[in-house]
Write a protein that holds these residues in place. Structure first.
Motif, PDB file in Angstrom:
ATOM      1  N   GLU A 136       0.848  -1.197   0.000  1.00 17.34           N
ATOM      2  CA  GLU A 136       0.000   0.000   0.000  1.00 17.34           C
ATOM      3  C   GLU A 136       0.878   1.240   0.000  1.00 17.34           C
ATOM      4  O   GLU A 136       1.927   1.283   0.665  1.00 17.34           O
ATOM      5  N   SER A 137       0.461   2.246  -0.760  1.00 14.41           N
ATOM      6  CA  SER A 137       1.210   3.490  -0.812  1.00 14.41           C
ATOM      7  C   SER A 137       0.243   4.652  -1.017  1.00 14.41           C
ATOM      8  O   SER A 137      -0.349   4.780  -2.092  1.00 14.41           O
ATOM      9  N   GLN A 138       0.033   5.453   0.033  1.00 10.13           N
ATOM     10  CA  GLN A 138      -0.828   6.641  -0.021  1.00 10.13           C
ATOM     11  C   GLN A 138      -2.233   6.323  -0.541  1.00 10.13           C
ATOM     12  O   GLN A 138      -2.796   7.046  -1.353  1.00 10.13           O
ATOM     13  N   GLY A 139      -2.773   5.212  -0.071  1.00  9.76           N
ATOM     14  CA  GLY A 139      -4.126   4.823  -0.444  1.00  9.76           C
ATOM     15  C   GLY A 139      -4.224   3.965  -1.692  1.00  9.76           C
ATOM     16  O   GLY A 139      -5.284   3.407  -1.988  1.00  9.76           O
ATOM     17  N   ASP A 140      -3.140   3.861  -2.455  1.00 10.72           N
ATOM     18  CA  ASP A 140      -3.089   2.973  -3.615  1.00 10.72           C
ATOM     19  C   ASP A 140      -2.410   1.661  -3.207  1.00 10.72           C
ATOM     20  O   ASP A 140      -1.661   1.613  -2.230  1.00 10.72           O
ATOM     21  N   ASP A 173       3.516  11.931  -9.751  1.00 14.33           N
ATOM     22  CA  ASP A 173       2.840  11.331  -8.586  1.00 14.33           C
ATOM     23  C   ASP A 173       3.137   9.842  -8.484  1.00 14.33           C
ATOM     24  O   ASP A 173       3.377   9.310  -7.396  1.00 14.33           O
ATOM     25  N   GLU A 174       3.127   9.151  -9.629  1.00 16.03           N
ATOM     26  CA  GLU A 174       3.369   7.708  -9.622  1.00 16.03           C
ATOM     27  C   GLU A 174       4.803   7.384  -9.210  1.00 16.03           C
ATOM     28  O   GLU A 174       5.055   6.399  -8.526  1.00 16.03           O
ATOM     29  N   GLN A 176       6.607   8.952  -7.111  1.00 21.71           N
ATOM     30  CA  GLN A 176       6.697   9.072  -5.649  1.00 21.71           C
ATOM     31  C   GLN A 176       6.029   7.901  -4.941  1.00 21.71           C
ATOM     32  O   GLN A 176       6.482   7.472  -3.883  1.00 21.71           O
ATOM     33  N   LYS A 177       4.959   7.380  -5.512  1.00 19.98           N
ATOM     34  CA  LYS A 177       4.205   6.319  -4.846  1.00 19.98           C
ATOM     35  C   LYS A 177       4.811   4.920  -5.043  1.00 19.98           C
ATOM     36  O   LYS A 177       4.722   4.073  -4.162  1.00 19.98           O
ATOM     37  N   LYS A 188      -6.833   1.722  -6.633  1.00 19.57           N
ATOM     38  CA  LYS A 188      -6.608   3.158  -6.797  1.00 19.57           C
ATOM     39  C   LYS A 188      -7.438   3.922  -5.776  1.00 19.57           C
ATOM     40  O   LYS A 188      -8.650   3.679  -5.650  1.00 19.57           O
ATOM     41  N   SER A 189      -6.814   4.850  -5.081  1.00 17.60           N
ATOM     42  CA  SER A 189      -7.545   5.655  -4.110  1.00 17.60           C
ATOM     43  C   SER A 189      -8.570   6.536  -4.817  1.00 17.60           C
ATOM     44  O   SER A 189      -8.380   6.944  -5.965  1.00 17.60           O
ATOM     45  N   TRP A 201      -7.530  -0.224   2.648  1.00 16.19           N
ATOM     46  CA  TRP A 201      -6.546   0.806   2.297  1.00 16.19           C
ATOM     47  C   TRP A 201      -7.210   2.146   2.045  1.00 16.19           C
ATOM     48  O   TRP A 201      -6.598   3.089   1.548  1.00 16.19           O
TER      49      TRP A 201
END
Length: 473
Positions: A136-140, A173-174, A176-177, A188-189, A201
């Protein structure tokens, strides 16, 4: 012994199902935000033809094809039409069935939808996280592609090639995630104002690839016989399906992978697609031509080859289909005066060999082009026999039944008596009156009757065996 070309191994292989006499087959279905175009129809027709041949060969086929009803394009369409994403999907699923029914595509055993499989998707993703294949990464939630050692096997690409391609597609953004540019989204968040589901998540919706892994394994089992779809799905969609499914189950996902060729259009022979804006919808074209012509046109090209869509090729298909219908009609007409007797030895011998030749062509990776040549020869033979002075009913019936059975594999119907604007009894009465007028040399009356029938869409053909009729097309 059926041989098929397995994209996973890049060679023809003898087909051996997991369970004798049974086949599990998953075919990637449409994203339901618009009417399907004839490129989409090509895939549906190709694998329907293959399914029909399996059934002709004695197999029971459990055929599952999904509807993608959660997608950016569906969300965009819902905003434009001011209805919910489910209402958008409902509208185009209904249209899909109407279009594919018109093309005589058998309905799948099951057409699961993403929205109805959400709990299973969330559970599947959680297992991948638990097994260390996802994070999981920032809701994704992303899949660790590099951890799956066979990644790239289906599409024949190396990790270095895939990494370079992935890096070029990433936005800020991608970057960073993701832990790695190769990693792909499983979840996907949620974005503001978009449809979402609650998950461990946070609120969001599934990535595209995960849905087929979940639905294929849920409804067909951890390992399936055949997974199929268009060539454009080899990478990344099918590559990612393999990675997800095998990381979750620890088993081989699909034994055979089949991919159909594209439909091309125009002088440049571009691939037909919605993204290029060069598509023709089935919804529109079936208003202009007989759907059976489009079906016959596509079903008689080997599934792995590209199809060039053009008016010239459609007209050729229509002419060939008309010849087959004509052969059947000629035989049906001769049934009226055929003699009751057993089929002759020569005819029986021909039919045995004809069926062997047809099967040999289809067993060779569904080589429909060679198979339809065998069918054309049968129609030619039937025409010659139908013109003889003395014919046997059993011989006509056996030839006709074989023609119908083999064309059914191509999804084509034959009908000896097509609908007319007048009923058959009236037509026969007028023909009898015309024949009597000709006998009495009353050619003016004879021509008047012919013209009357022509106005009603009925064409007369005077043959050695009498006058027969057909509807003008």
């Amino acid at each position: 012994m059926i041989q098929l070309y397995n994209t996973l191994t890049n060679k023809k292989e003898v087909f051996t199902p997991l369970s004798a006499g049974n086949i599990t087959m998953y075919v990637c279905g449409p994203t339901v935000y618009n009417y399907i175009h004839i490129g989409n129809a090509r895939s549906a027709i190709a694998f329907d033809t293959i399914r029909r041949y399996f059934e002709y060969s004695g197999f029971r086929v459990n055929y599952v094809s999904n509807f993608t009803d959660v997608d950016d394009k569906i969300i965009a369409a819902s905003k434009e039409l001011k209805i919910t994403p489910r209402e958008v999907s409902d509208k185009y699923i209904k249209a899909f069935y109407e279009d594919t029914d018109a093309l005589n595509i058998k309905r799948a055993t099951l057409n699961p939808r993403v929205m109805d499989t959400m709990d299973d998707i969330i559970k599947f993703v959680q297992v991948l996280i638990d097994n260390g294949y996802a994070y999981e990464s920032q809701g994704d939630v992303y899949y660790r592609a590099r951890k799956f050692t066979k990644y790239g096997q289906l599409s024949g690409q190396s990790i270095n090639e895939l990494e370079q391609g992935a890096s070029e597609r990433l936005n800020g953004d991608e970057v960073q995630k993701k832990e790695d540019p190769l990693d792909f989204a499983l979840w996907k968040s949620a974005k503001k104002g978009e449809i979402f589901w609650e998950s461990p998540w946070g609120a969001g919706r599934p990535g595209w690839h995960i849905e087929c892994s979940v639905m294929a394994t849920k409804f067909l089992g951890d390992t399936i016989d055949i997974h199929a779809g268009g060539q454009d799905l080899e990478f990344p969609h099918h590559e990612n399906e393999i990675a997800q499914s095998e990381a979750k189950t620890g088993k081989k996902f699909a034994n055979y992978w089949l991919h159909n060729g594209f439909v091309t259009i125009g002088e440049e022979e571009e691939k037909m697609s919605k993204s290029l804006g060069n598509f023709i919808t089935v919804h529109d074209i079936v208003k202009e031509i007989n759907p059976q012509v489009l079906r016959f046109f596509m079903a008689t090209t080997q599934y792995r080859r590209p199809i060039k869509y053009s008016q010239t090729n459609l007209k050729e298909a229509a002419a060939n289909l008309k010849k087959l219908q004509g052969a059947y009609d000629n035989a049906a007409y001769r049934l009226k005066d055929a003699v009751e007797a057993q089929i002759g030895d020569e005819s029986k011998k021909y039919l045995v060999q004809q069926k062997i030749d047809f099967k040999a062509a289809m067993d060779d990776d569904f080589n429909v082009q060679n198979a339809i040549t065998v069918v054309y020869d049968l129609a030619k033979k039937l025409n010659i026999y139908s013109s003889e002075d003395y014919v046997l009913k059993s011989t006509l019936q056996e030839f006709m039944a074989t023609l119908v059975e083999e064309l059914n594999i191509f999804g084509v119907f034959l009908d000896a008596h097509k609908e007319a604007d007048v009923n058959e009894k009236e037509i026969e009465t007028l023909i009898a009156q015309r024949n009597e007028a000709r006998k009495n040399h009353d050619f003016e009356k004879s021509d008047t009757i012919r013209d009357l029938l022509k106005e009603k869409g009925i064409i007369l053909e005077d043959t050695a065996q009498g006058t027969r009729w057909k509807k003008d097309e």
